[in-house]
Design a protein around this motif. Structure first.
Motif, PDB file in Angstrom:
ATOM      1  N   ILE A 151      38.163  75.172  52.136  1.00 31.84           N
ATOM      2  CA  ILE A 151      39.068  74.508  53.084  1.00 31.84           C
ATOM      3  C   ILE A 151      39.694  73.274  52.433  1.00 31.84           C
ATOM      4  CG2 ILE A 151      39.180  73.247  55.277  1.00 31.84           C
ATOM      5  CD1 ILE A 151      36.885  75.111  56.260  1.00 31.84           C
ATOM      6  N   ALA A 157      43.580  72.630  51.814  1.00 30.49           N
ATOM      7  CA  ALA A 157      44.300  71.445  52.284  1.00 30.49           C
ATOM      8  C   ALA A 157      45.056  70.786  51.137  1.00 30.49           C
ATOM      9  CB  ALA A 157      43.316  70.460  52.918  1.00 30.49           C
ATOM     10  N   LEU A 186      42.109  73.095  61.906  1.00 27.68           N
ATOM     11  CA  LEU A 186      42.682  72.048  61.061  1.00 27.68           C
ATOM     12  C   LEU A 186      44.152  71.794  61.408  1.00 27.68           C
ATOM     13  CD1 LEU A 186      41.062  70.648  58.839  1.00 27.68           C
ATOM     14  CD2 LEU A 186      42.180  72.117  57.184  1.00 27.68           C
ATOM     15  N   ARG A 187      44.927  72.865  61.505  1.00 31.44           N
ATOM     16  CA  ARG A 187      46.352  72.730  61.770  1.00 31.44           C
ATOM     17  C   ARG A 187      46.587  72.174  63.181  1.00 31.44           C
ATOM     18  NH1 ARG A 187      50.652  75.372  59.536  1.00 31.44           N
ATOM     19  NH2 ARG A 187      49.446  77.102  58.690  1.00 31.44           N
ATOM     20  N   TYR A 188      45.815  72.712  64.120  1.00 35.78           N
ATOM     21  CA  TYR A 188      46.003  72.324  65.523  1.00 35.78           C
ATOM     22  C   TYR A 188      45.674  70.859  65.737  1.00 35.78           C
ATOM     23  CZ  TYR A 188      45.861  72.817  70.612  1.00 35.78           C
ATOM     24  OH  TYR A 188      46.105  72.689  71.966  1.00 35.78           O
ATOM     25  N   PHE A 246      47.709  69.287  58.356  1.00 36.90           N
ATOM     26  CA  PHE A 246      46.815  69.953  57.398  1.00 36.90           C
ATOM     27  C   PHE A 246      46.583  71.391  57.857  1.00 36.90           C
ATOM     28  CE2 PHE A 246      45.697  65.461  57.042  1.00 36.90           C
ATOM     29  CZ  PHE A 246      45.612  65.276  55.672  1.00 36.90           C
ATOM     30  N   ALA A 254      40.039  80.900  68.473  1.00 33.62           N
ATOM     31  CA  ALA A 254      41.471  80.619  68.348  1.00 33.62           C
ATOM     32  C   ALA A 254      41.747  79.976  67.000  1.00 33.62           C
ATOM     33  CB  ALA A 254      41.916  79.700  69.476  1.00 33.62           C
ATOM     34  N   GLY A 255      42.651  80.568  66.259  1.00 34.74           N
ATOM     35  CA  GLY A 255      43.039  79.976  64.974  1.00 34.74           C
ATOM     36  C   GLY A 255      42.594  80.774  63.765  1.00 34.74           C
ATOM     37  N   LEU A 256      41.783  81.817  63.982  1.00 35.50           N
ATOM     38  CA  LEU A 256      41.367  82.671  62.863  1.00 35.50           C
ATOM     39  C   LEU A 256      42.052  84.026  62.971  1.00 35.50           C
ATOM     40  CD1 LEU A 256      37.472  82.172  62.698  1.00 35.50           C
ATOM     41  CD2 LEU A 256      39.227  81.071  61.276  1.00 35.50           C
ATOM     42  N   LYS A 257      42.418  84.598  61.826  1.00 35.85           N
ATOM     43  CA  LYS A 257      42.905  85.969  61.793  1.00 35.85           C
ATOM     44  C   LYS A 257      41.797  86.868  61.235  1.00 35.85           C
ATOM     45  CE  LYS A 257      47.720  84.747  61.802  1.00 35.85           C
ATOM     46  NZ  LYS A 257      49.030  84.707  61.148  1.00 35.85           N
ATOM     47  N   ASP A 287      49.404  81.518  55.560  1.00 33.19           N
ATOM     48  CA  ASP A 287      49.115  80.088  55.625  1.00 33.19           C
ATOM     49  C   ASP A 287      48.063  79.765  56.678  1.00 33.19           C
ATOM     50  OD1 ASP A 287      50.747  79.346  53.548  1.00 33.19           O
ATOM     51  OD2 ASP A 287      52.507  79.060  54.819  1.00 33.19           O
ATOM     52  N   ASP A 288      47.505  80.792  57.311  1.00 35.84           N
ATOM     53  CA  ASP A 288      46.402  80.604  58.249  1.00 35.84           C
ATOM     54  C   ASP A 288      45.128  81.180  57.641  1.00 35.84           C
ATOM     55  OD1 ASP A 288      47.877  79.480  60.462  1.00 35.84           O
ATOM     56  OD2 ASP A 288      48.775  81.454  60.735  1.00 35.84           O
ATOM     57  N   VAL A 339      43.146  90.444  64.784  1.00 39.31           N
ATOM     58  CA  VAL A 339      43.972  89.275  65.099  1.00 39.31           C
ATOM     59  C   VAL A 339      44.869  89.030  63.896  1.00 39.31           C
ATOM     60  CG1 VAL A 339      44.041  86.822  65.637  1.00 39.31           C
ATOM     61  CG2 VAL A 339      42.148  88.216  66.508  1.00 39.31           C
ATOM     62  N   PRO A 340      46.192  89.090  64.049  1.00 34.68           N
ATOM     63  CA  PRO A 340      46.920  89.428  65.275  1.00 34.68           C
ATOM     64  C   PRO A 340      46.821  90.931  65.583  1.00 34.68           C
ATOM     65  CG  PRO A 340      48.447  89.088  63.430  1.00 34.68           C
ATOM     66  CD  PRO A 340      47.076  88.759  62.920  1.00 34.68           C
ATOM     67  N   ARG A 366      45.989  66.434  71.570  1.00 31.10           N
ATOM     68  CA  ARG A 366      44.946  67.448  71.339  1.00 31.10           C
ATOM     69  C   ARG A 366      43.594  66.843  70.998  1.00 31.10           C
ATOM     70  NH1 ARG A 366      49.124  70.567  67.456  1.00 31.10           N
ATOM     71  NH2 ARG A 366      50.473  71.343  69.101  1.00 31.10           N
ATOM     72  N   ARG A 411      48.383  62.191  56.910  1.00 32.02           N
ATOM     73  CA  ARG A 411      48.427  62.754  55.559  1.00 32.02           C
ATOM     74  C   ARG A 411      49.166  61.849  54.574  1.00 32.02           C
ATOM     75  NH1 ARG A 411      48.620  68.920  54.076  1.00 32.02           N
ATOM     76  NH2 ARG A 411      48.634  68.716  51.842  1.00 32.02           N
ATOM     77  N   THR A 439      42.465  64.609  58.416  1.00 36.29           N
ATOM     78  CA  THR A 439      42.259  64.841  59.843  1.00 36.29           C
ATOM     79  C   THR A 439      40.784  64.705  60.250  1.00 36.29           C
ATOM     80  OG1 THR A 439      42.329  66.531  61.573  1.00 36.29           O
ATOM     81  CG2 THR A 439      42.320  67.327  59.318  1.00 36.29           C
ATOM     82  N   TRP A 470      38.679  69.446  47.874  1.00 39.31           N
ATOM     83  CA  TRP A 470      39.978  68.791  47.597  1.00 39.31           C
ATOM     84  C   TRP A 470      39.953  68.190  46.191  1.00 39.31           C
ATOM     85  CZ3 TRP A 470      42.510  64.301  46.476  1.00 39.31           C
ATOM     86  CH2 TRP A 470      43.830  64.151  46.946  1.00 39.31           C
ATOM     87  N   HIS A 500      50.741  75.375  66.848  1.00 40.28           N
ATOM     88  CA  HIS A 500      49.817  75.035  65.759  1.00 40.28           C
ATOM     89  C   HIS A 500      48.455  75.712  65.847  1.00 40.28           C
ATOM     90  CE1 HIS A 500      52.314  71.115  65.217  1.00 40.28           C
ATOM     91  NE2 HIS A 500      52.689  72.030  64.338  1.00 40.28           N
ATOM     92  N   VAL A 501      48.304  76.680  66.772  1.00 39.42           N
ATOM     93  CA  VAL A 501      47.073  77.488  66.714  1.00 39.42           C
ATOM     94  C   VAL A 501      47.138  78.303  65.417  1.00 39.42           C
ATOM     95  CG1 VAL A 501      45.698  79.286  67.817  1.00 39.42           C
ATOM     96  CG2 VAL A 501      46.921  77.594  69.224  1.00 39.42           C
ATOM     97  N   PHE A 502      48.312  78.886  65.212  1.00 40.88           N
ATOM     98  CA  PHE A 502      48.646  79.525  63.940  1.00 40.88           C
ATOM     99  C   PHE A 502      49.945  78.894  63.448  1.00 40.88           C
ATOM    100  CE2 PHE A 502      46.421  82.883  66.388  1.00 40.88           C
ATOM    101  CZ  PHE A 502      45.345  83.101  65.541  1.00 40.88           C
ATOM    102  N   LYS A 503      50.326  79.228  62.245  1.00 36.84           N
ATOM    103  CA  LYS A 503      51.596  78.697  61.738  1.00 36.84           C
ATOM    104  C   LYS A 503      52.732  79.136  62.664  1.00 36.84           C
ATOM    105  CE  LYS A 503      54.405  78.388  57.577  1.00 36.84           C
ATOM    106  NZ  LYS A 503      54.697  79.025  56.277  1.00 36.84           N
ATOM    107  N   ASP A 537      51.242  83.675  67.969  1.00 39.86           N
ATOM    108  CA  ASP A 537      51.191  85.128  68.148  1.00 39.86           C
ATOM    109  C   ASP A 537      51.487  85.444  69.617  1.00 39.86           C
ATOM    110  OD1 ASP A 537      48.813  84.972  69.590  1.00 39.86           O
ATOM    111  OD2 ASP A 537      47.586  85.999  68.110  1.00 39.86           O
TER     112      ASP A 537
END
Lengths: 337, 411
Positions: free
Chosen positions: A68, A72, A101-103, A109, A141-144, A165-166, A253-254, B164, B173, B179, B194, B391-394, B397
């Motif tokens: 991760i 990042a 992370l993104r959310y 990030f 939520a957030g994983l494929k 990118d996920d 998912v999706p 959120r 960043r 984060t 990193w 932002h749940v996904f890029k 869906d």
């Protein structure tokens, strides 16, 4: 095109991506010099150097957390968890970190990581080498979550996963690594040789995440399956002579909801097949989605054919593993209902 | 052979509970300037005394002494003082705002400001800090907009985290601030990854990560230590030992069996134990470890010894588990007062200038708070509801899109 087994196709995907993108790197337990316990990374360290493909400490949490951080930074790490059964020490990292992370950062990030893990039974692995943990990830939520069933898809989906990118959980049905196992353990194992979906391009191509494949068109009943169970379902259809439409989800998912609803609206019947335990399994979600979207076209109860709600029992593997006979019985029940 | 006595189970207990006299006798440390400063490239095995010592620069009389004194310019010291003071005044204002119902939650970093401010000034642009939630001082030292902080705390339409996150769980960043999340420790390994990525790319950026004393008990701390050690990650891994993890004193994380800095020994990582209320010492230790990391000699573990003056959060009442006058008995003083005394001692500061600075910063904080209140406090004027599904996904869906409609956020 070259004929490849699934493990060769996965190896080829990794090879292609290491060649193509300097930000791609591979790490995990035994994946470096040795090439992995299933040989998915054989020769890659020698070909690309130790910083592109290397061994890690025996620490799934450490593997995923460092991945991760690398993601990042801007890399595209592809990590191997030796068996999906051993992914749980990394579960916190996947659920609390990678997926959010993104959310939580408002898009600042993200973690473009691919976590490969051989999963599923049929290899005499007992309860520590046979698990099907897909629902633990589809619930987040957030994983494929991706599961291929053929060599062609394994390569194309893995390349697509690496370029996502996920974060992607890439579960590999290890019983299919060397042949299209259809559940008939009483017959000699067959290799991928000669199978249509074992014809794999040597270079770069992608299979889009989120698209299902209709493996056998039919009119009488829809079968939703993924991984090894696609082949078991096809066998069941062949043995029973029922005109089923067999859908290989490929991507949980999706999810390709349109292909599913179009098929069930056509057949009016639905059988869901997976190896994982039934209760709160991914089949429960599929069942709910189908009844929500196809209720007025359903002519029978939705049937689930799954592993039993027990840990995977070593000596009773073939009682646990959904057999073609059990799937066929499910098809008949769906037709009678 | 049977035991002479039956076994008995040891349950650690703090040295003083409410109503008792504060007791920091467990904390022994050398005079300022007494701890040696080996070259930063020294092999770890030759520095195993350092985790049991305490690096201190500021003496009782306000002088900077000993080998760790970096002779920092007055400009850096003024910036450090400003950022620490700003942090404290901001905390006070926001804590009050919580009492007034303007935010759901708050956490102060009172007494620990030096551990965030000095690293912020010592790191370079491009480096990344993986902070704890008690490190807003890092952003203060980099002139991060107070408006962003206030809006995040109030979760209003200007919140960069789009409503959120709990207050204080920032992400910045561009400022080298990773984060945050409320689950402790699980970013320690990200910092190592990193840093490994920087080395992989042949860059010169380093990572600096923080956990509290309590969090060193998490598996993620140890996983990160192993990876940092194995791959020589260019990272500075820090334990902010502020003595308390909510009501659990540092002994509950093993702090009475050894020092937290000494956790490095088992991993072959140098361990520095630093007076965390001495901003010059924090700066010097950070610089030493950064130099080592940039020279490709790998990671350093630093323990900053400090004291959590405030409660854990706005929901916590520390008088229920520790003496209410414990902060006053803390032997390492207050980081702001100590730096102020130093600046005065070297002729670079005065009480008058200090009061003027406090007035200026208080006004800055007041203005930012007022502007934030005008935009909306907790529950008023939040970011647009439909952004809840971003932002749940890029790319969203079909579930995100369907549920956005179902929730009424689209109408």
């Amino acid at each position: 095109m070259t004929e490849m087994s699934m493990i060769q196709a996965i190896h080829s995907a990794l090879d292609v991506m290491l060649e193509r993108d300097p930000d791609v790197l591979i790490f995990g337990e035994d994946v470096g010099y040795f090439g992995g316990v299933f040989r998915a990374t054989e020769g890659l360290q020698a070909k690309y150097g130790a910083t592109r493909c290397f061994d890690t400490p025996l620490s799934e949490g450490g593997i995923v957390s460092t991945a991760i951080g690398m993601g990042a930074y801007g890399l595209r790490p592809v990590v191997e968890i030796q068996f999906a059964d051993y992914i749980l020490p990394a579960y916190d990292q996947l659920v609390s970190e990678a997926a959010r992370l993104r959310y939580r950062s408002g898009g600042e990030f993200w973690a473009p990581i691919t976590v490969r893990a051989p999963y599923g039974g049929g290899i005499h692995g007992g309860q520590t080498h046979s698990a099907s943990p897909e629902a633990l990830f589809t619930h987040v939520a957030g994983l494929k979550t991706i599961i291929p069933a053929t060599p062609y898809d394994a390569k194309g989906l893995l390349i697509a996963a690496i370029e996502e990118d996920d974060p992607v959980i890439f579960l590999e049905p290890k019983r299919l690594y060397n042949g299209p196992f259809d559940g008939r353990h009483d017959l000699p194992a067959r290799p991928w040789t000669g199978h249509a979906s074992a014809e794999v391009p040597e270079g770069y191509y992608k299979v889009a995440l989120g698209s299902a494949a209709i493996r056998r068109p039919g009119q009488a009943v829809t079968v939703l399956a993924y991984g090894t169970m696609v082949h078991v379902a096809l066998r069941a259809v062949e043995e029973s002579g029922i005109d089923a439409e067999v859908i290989d989800l490929r991507s949980l998912v999706p999810l390709d909801i349109d292909t599913i609803t179009a098929s069930v609206n056509k057949t009016g019947r639905c059988v869901i097949v997976h190896e994982a335990t039934r209760y709160s399994g991914f089949g429960a979600e599929l069942s709910a989605l189908v009844q929500e979207r196809c209720f007025y076209r359903l002519e029978a109860q939705i049937i689930r054919v799954t592993g039993w709600d027990t840990p995977y029992p070593h000596a009773f593997e073939w009682d646990y593993f959904p057999s073609p006979q059990r799937v066929a019985e499910g098809l008949r029940r769906a037709l009678e209902g | 052979m049977r035991n002479q006595q039956p076994l008995s189970l040891h349950i650690p207990v703090p040295h003083a509970r409410p109503g008792e006299t504060p007791d920091f006798s467990y904390l022994t440390f050398p005079e300022a300037g007494a701890t040696r400063r080996p070259d930063s490239l020294t092999p770890e095995a030759q520095m195993r005394d350092l985790p049991y010592s305490l690096i201190r620069v500021l003496a009782e009389d306000g002088r900077a002494v000993g080998p760790w004194d970096q002779h920092l310019s007055p400009d850096i010291l003024h910036r450090a003082l400003r950022a620490m003071l700003l942090t404290r005044l901001f905390d006070d204002r926001m804590f009050t705002a919580h009492h007034q119902g303007k935010t759901s939650f708050y956490m102060k970093s009172t007494g620990e400001e030096a551990t965030a401010v000095a690293p912020s000034l010592a790191l370079l642009p491009g480096d990344m800090c993986f902070p704890t939630y008690r490190m807003v001082g890092f952003l203060m030292a980099r002139d991060y907009k107070l408006a962003n902080l206030v809006n995040q705390i109030f979760a209003n339409a200007g919140d960069p985290m789009r409503g959120r996150q709990l207050p204080l769980l920032y992400s910045a960043r561009e400022y080298g601030f990773y984060t945050l999340a409320g689950n402790v420790g699980s970013r320690f390994g990200h910092a190592v990854g990193w840093a490994m990525a920087s080395a992989y790319r042949h860059d010169d950026r380093i990572a600096m990560a923080f956990v509290g004393d309590g969090t060193t008990a998490e598996g993620s701390f140890h996983e990160a230590m192993v990876f940092a050690s194995v791959y020589h990650a260019p990272a500075i891994l820090c334990v902010t030992n502020n003595q308390w993890a909510i009501s659990s004193y540092q002994g509950m994380a093993g702090g009475e069996e050894t020092t937290f800095a000494a956790r490095g020994i088992g991993y072959g990582l140098p361990g520095l134990r630093v007076d965390g209320n001495d901003v010059l010492a924090v700066y010097a230790a950070t610089l030493w470890a950064a130099e080592r990391a940039r020279a490709n000699h790998g990671a350093t573990l630093i323990e900053f010894v400090t004291y959590r003056v405030a409660g854990h959060s706005s929901n916590d009442d520390p008088s229920r588990y520790r003496p209410s006058d414990e902060a006053g008995a803390w032997p390492l003083g207050d980081p702001i007062e100590r730096l102020k005394a130093h600046l005065i001692a070297i002729g670079e500061w005065s009480e008058v200038l200090h009061e003027a600075l406090a007035t200026e910063l208080r006004e800055q904080v007041r203005a930012a708070a007022k502007a934030g209140e005008a935009l909306g406090t907790h529950g008023q004027n939040p970011p647009p509801k439909h952004e809840m599904f971003d932002h749940v996904f890029k790319e969203p869906d079909w579930r995100n899109l369907e549920q956005r409609r179902e929730s009424g956020a689209d109408s």
